[in-house]
Design an enzyme around this catalytic site. Structure first.
Site, PDB file in Angstrom:
ATOM      1  N   THR A  36      11.852 -12.962   2.265  1.00 41.80           N
ATOM      2  CA  THR A  36      10.551 -13.597   2.450  1.00 41.80           C
ATOM      3  C   THR A  36       9.842 -14.026   1.499  1.00 41.80           C
ATOM      4  O   THR A  36      10.672 -13.981   0.282  1.00 41.80           O
ATOM      5  CB  THR A  36       9.527 -12.601   3.398  1.00 41.80           C
ATOM      6  OG1 THR A  36       9.326 -11.476   2.439  1.00 41.80           O
ATOM      7  CG2 THR A  36      10.040 -11.633   4.496  1.00 41.80           C
ATOM      8  N   ALA A  82      11.539  -2.262   3.164  1.00 39.88           N
ATOM      9  CA  ALA A  82      11.402  -3.735   3.813  1.00 39.88           C
ATOM     10  C   ALA A  82       9.956  -3.584   4.591  1.00 39.88           C
ATOM     11  O   ALA A  82       9.965  -2.857   5.542  1.00 39.88           O
ATOM     12  CB  ALA A  82      12.461  -4.133   4.649  1.00 39.88           C
ATOM     13  N   ALA A  83       9.295  -4.513   4.119  1.00 38.82           N
ATOM     14  CA  ALA A  83       7.851  -4.382   4.732  1.00 38.82           C
ATOM     15  C   ALA A  83       7.147  -5.698   4.421  1.00 38.82           C
ATOM     16  O   ALA A  83       7.496  -6.391   3.068  1.00 38.82           O
ATOM     17  CB  ALA A  83       6.997  -3.160   4.387  1.00 38.82           C
ATOM     18  N   THR A 100       7.920  -6.582  11.530  1.00 39.23           N
ATOM     19  CA  THR A 100       8.587  -6.036  10.595  1.00 39.23           C
ATOM     20  C   THR A 100       8.176  -4.547  10.329  1.00 39.23           C
ATOM     21  O   THR A 100       9.366  -3.761  10.324  1.00 39.23           O
ATOM     22  CB  THR A 100       8.312  -6.746   9.123  1.00 39.23           C
ATOM     23  OG1 THR A 100       9.070  -8.038   9.317  1.00 39.23           O
ATOM     24  CG2 THR A 100       9.120  -6.156   7.936  1.00 39.23           C
ATOM     25  N   THR A 125       3.021   4.687   2.665  1.00 37.00           N
ATOM     26  CA  THR A 125       1.796   4.274   1.753  1.00 37.00           C
ATOM     27  C   THR A 125       0.439   5.287   1.655  1.00 37.00           C
ATOM     28  O   THR A 125       0.456   5.787   2.952  1.00 37.00           O
ATOM     29  CB  THR A 125       1.353   2.991   1.697  1.00 37.00           C
ATOM     30  OG1 THR A 125       0.128   2.881   1.118  1.00 37.00           O
ATOM     31  CG2 THR A 125       1.184   2.524   3.283  1.00 37.00           C
ATOM     32  N   ASP A 126      -0.001   5.555   0.703  1.00 42.45           N
ATOM     33  CA  ASP A 126      -1.176   6.562   0.780  1.00 42.45           C
ATOM     34  C   ASP A 126      -2.382   5.806   1.831  1.00 42.45           C
ATOM     35  O   ASP A 126      -3.307   6.301   2.337  1.00 42.45           O
ATOM     36  CB  ASP A 126      -1.644   6.897  -0.396  1.00 42.45           C
ATOM     37  CG  ASP A 126      -2.262   5.807  -1.128  1.00 42.45           C
ATOM     38  OD1 ASP A 126      -2.036   4.426  -0.871  1.00 42.45           O
ATOM     39  OD2 ASP A 126      -2.734   5.742  -2.482  1.00 42.45           O
ATOM     40  N   GLU A 127      -2.171   4.379   1.840  1.00 39.43           N
ATOM     41  CA  GLU A 127      -3.137   3.736   2.739  1.00 39.43           C
ATOM     42  C   GLU A 127      -3.129   4.084   4.293  1.00 39.43           C
ATOM     43  O   GLU A 127      -4.199   3.869   4.767  1.00 39.43           O
ATOM     44  CB  GLU A 127      -2.883   2.183   2.677  1.00 39.43           C
ATOM     45  CG  GLU A 127      -3.000   1.606   1.147  1.00 39.43           C
ATOM     46  CD  GLU A 127      -2.995   0.226   1.141  1.00 39.43           C
ATOM     47  OE1 GLU A 127      -3.829  -0.537   2.033  1.00 39.43           O
ATOM     48  OE2 GLU A 127      -2.680  -0.278   0.199  1.00 39.43           O
ATOM     49  N   TYR A 153      -2.241  -3.979   7.843  1.00 40.15           N
ATOM     50  CA  TYR A 153      -1.226  -3.455   6.900  1.00 40.15           C
ATOM     51  C   TYR A 153      -1.074  -1.820   7.170  1.00 40.15           C
ATOM     52  O   TYR A 153      -0.185  -1.402   7.614  1.00 40.15           O
ATOM     53  CB  TYR A 153      -1.405  -4.054   5.587  1.00 40.15           C
ATOM     54  CG  TYR A 153      -0.611  -3.012   4.436  1.00 40.15           C
ATOM     55  CD1 TYR A 153       1.261  -3.317   4.658  1.00 40.15           C
ATOM     56  CD2 TYR A 153      -0.952  -2.102   3.819  1.00 40.15           C
ATOM     57  CE1 TYR A 153       1.844  -2.455   3.912  1.00 40.15           C
ATOM     58  CE2 TYR A 153      -0.105  -1.393   2.919  1.00 40.15           C
ATOM     59  CZ  TYR A 153       1.146  -1.558   3.067  1.00 40.15           C
ATOM     60  OH  TYR A 153       1.882  -0.950   2.163  1.00 40.15           O
ATOM     61  N   LYS A 157       1.721   0.185   8.828  1.00 39.74           N
ATOM     62  CA  LYS A 157       2.795   1.387   8.134  1.00 39.74           C
ATOM     63  C   LYS A 157       2.606   2.876   8.779  1.00 39.74           C
ATOM     64  O   LYS A 157       3.534   3.596   8.929  1.00 39.74           O
ATOM     65  CB  LYS A 157       2.032   1.474   6.697  1.00 39.74           C
ATOM     66  CG  LYS A 157       2.557   0.310   6.042  1.00 39.74           C
ATOM     67  CD  LYS A 157       3.986  -0.029   5.751  1.00 39.74           C
ATOM     68  CE  LYS A 157       4.596   0.947   4.780  1.00 39.74           C
ATOM     69  NZ  LYS A 157       6.043   0.737   4.611  1.00 39.74           N
ATOM     70  N   PRO A 208     -10.439 -13.154 -10.674  1.00 40.12           N
ATOM     71  CA  PRO A 208     -11.152 -13.042  -9.493  1.00 40.12           C
ATOM     72  C   PRO A 208     -11.223 -11.471  -9.041  1.00 40.12           C
ATOM     73  O   PRO A 208     -10.213 -10.660  -8.701  1.00 40.12           O
ATOM     74  CB  PRO A 208     -10.634 -13.717  -8.213  1.00 40.12           C
ATOM     75  CG  PRO A 208      -9.183 -14.048  -8.779  1.00 40.12           C
ATOM     76  CD  PRO A 208      -9.067 -13.906 -10.176  1.00 40.12           C
ATOM     77  N   ARG A 276     -13.039  -8.022   0.069  1.00 41.68           N
ATOM     78  CA  ARG A 276     -12.093  -8.130   0.998  1.00 41.68           C
ATOM     79  C   ARG A 276     -12.729  -7.487   2.342  1.00 41.68           C
ATOM     80  O   ARG A 276     -13.380  -6.560   2.255  1.00 41.68           O
ATOM     81  CB  ARG A 276     -10.979  -7.392   0.531  1.00 41.68           C
ATOM     82  CG  ARG A 276      -9.791  -7.082   1.690  1.00 41.68           C
ATOM     83  CD  ARG A 276      -8.867  -5.993   0.924  1.00 41.68           C
ATOM     84  NE  ARG A 276      -7.838  -6.724   0.403  1.00 41.68           N
ATOM     85  CZ  ARG A 276      -6.874  -6.007  -0.502  1.00 41.68           C
ATOM     86  NH1 ARG A 276      -7.051  -4.637  -0.547  1.00 41.68           N
ATOM     87  NH2 ARG A 276      -5.901  -6.490  -0.963  1.00 41.68           N
TER      88      ARG A 276
END
Ligand code: NAD
Length: 339
Positions: A36, A82-83, A100, A125-127, A153, A157, A208, A276
């Protein structure tokens, strides 16, 4: 030992491919990657001719392609990197993240069941734990912290993680999961914070910074993450989740200032931009379990790792310049299109 590494043309996956070929010269590493926008085949150029390495361009959601590869290679281990991995992109277009990150994971696990894979490892992920308050430095994510996601996201996950644990319980698939904090180091795609700031600062462009810049992330040098996964796939307990992090908490603004200082650039380049949506405040991993059970500890201190990383970007403009210009996306066609 045959290991299929998905997403090996991306940031962490490529570092993992390099690590494994070096640490286990008798293993065969097969990289499956869709290439990708985030995959860059030129990253893998140094190992393309290694007889223990094979690259296959395919989508993890493509059942037929995945089945064919598993039939050919009969992998002992599968490590799924893959992600779709960029939070901002997930806010713009969540669907490809679900395809995905969740459906792709199920396709890989179905093939792993069919071909009797001895270990399926999911790189998470820690997210998935959401965020922590800034004023509670005593709080950390452990493996039993409830899943509480903020972005499409992290939700995708987390969905994948739950599915992985369900395949363990329902079908007895031998799985492990690692949940790591933010990585930094070589081959990091220039849309992410650290490489973005290094490259923009080099060009004297504005930097930014979201919101007040006080959002805290727990940074780990990518090589330490790769070593943790290597340990987990060999010695980790089946059905278990391992948090991976190095107690390296830094506010985004402090990282940006550090990069400017290292490059001898002015802080006037910093521009605060609208935050964000749903921006998580603080991530902080408690890595006690992987330390106690597997003896893992991070080896690279942030102060050293960030200097190494900045130097890498200074020395490897030939890697990131084609990404910034978009030219890298023609690389596969140019080199391998007719093969
Ligand atoms: N970067 C971090 O700080 C971090 C931290 C913790 C966990 N993770 C996880 O580690 C993994 C790798 O992250 P990264 O930063 O290296 O990501 P990345 O975006 O740099 O690389 C992702 C790779 O996956 C490939 N890919 C995407 N969709 C695919 C598909 N459908 N089929 C096959 N290949 C596909 C891309 O081509 C690319 O090579 C991800 O699962 C991510 O969630 C990342």
């Amino acid at each position: 030992m045959n290991i299929i590494v998905t997403g090996g043309a991306g940031f962490i996956g490529s570092n993992f491919v390099f690590h494994m070929l070096k640490a286990h010269p008798d293993y065969r590493i097969i990289c499956l990657d869709k290439l990708t926008y985030a995959g860059n085949l030129s990253t893998l150029e140094p190992v393309m001719d290694n007889p223990n390495f094979r690259f296959v361009k395919a989508d993890i959601c493509d059942k037929e392609a995945v089945d064919k590869l598993f039939a050919e290679e009969k992998p002992d281990i599968v490590v799924n990197f893959a992600a779709e991995s960029h939070v901002d992109r997930s806010i713009e277009n969540p669907q490809v993240f679900l395809e995905t990150n969740i459906l792709g994971t199920s396709v890989l696990m179905d093939a792993s069941r069919k071909y009797g894979v001895k270990r399926y490892h999911q790189v998470s992920t820690d997210e998935v734990y959401g965020d922590l308050p800034l004023d509670r430095p005593d709080m950390f994510f452990t493996e039993s912290t409830p899943i509480h996601t903020s972005s499409p996201y992290s939700s995708s996950k987390a969905g994948a993680d739950l599915l992985v644990l369900a395949y363990y319980r329902t079908y007895g698939l031998p799985v492990t999961i690692s949940r790591c904090s933010n990585n930094y180091g070589p081959y990091h795609f220039p849309e992410k914070l650290i490489p973005l700031m290094i490259i923009r600062a080099l060009h004297d462009e504005s930097l930014p910074v979201y919101g007040d810049g006080l959002n805290v992330r727990d940074w780990l040098y990518v090589e330490d993450h790769c070593k943790a996964i290597d340990l987990i796939i060999h010695e980790g307990k089946i059905g278990e989740v391992y948090n991976v992090g190095g107690h390296n908490e830094m506010a985004n603004i402090d990282i940006v200032k550090l990069i400017l200082k290292e490059l001898g650039k002015s802080e006037d380049l910093i521009t605060y931009v609208t935050d964000r949506k749903g921006h998580d405040r603080r991530y902080a991993i408690d890595p006690t379990k992987i330390h106690n059970e597997l003896g893992w500890l991070p080896e690279t201190k942030f102060a050293d790792g960030i200097v190494k990383t900045i130097k890498w970007y200074l020395d490897n403009e030939a890697w990131w310049q084609p990404i910034v210009s978009g030219e890298y996306q023609n690389y596969y066609e140019k080199m391998y299109g007719d093969k």
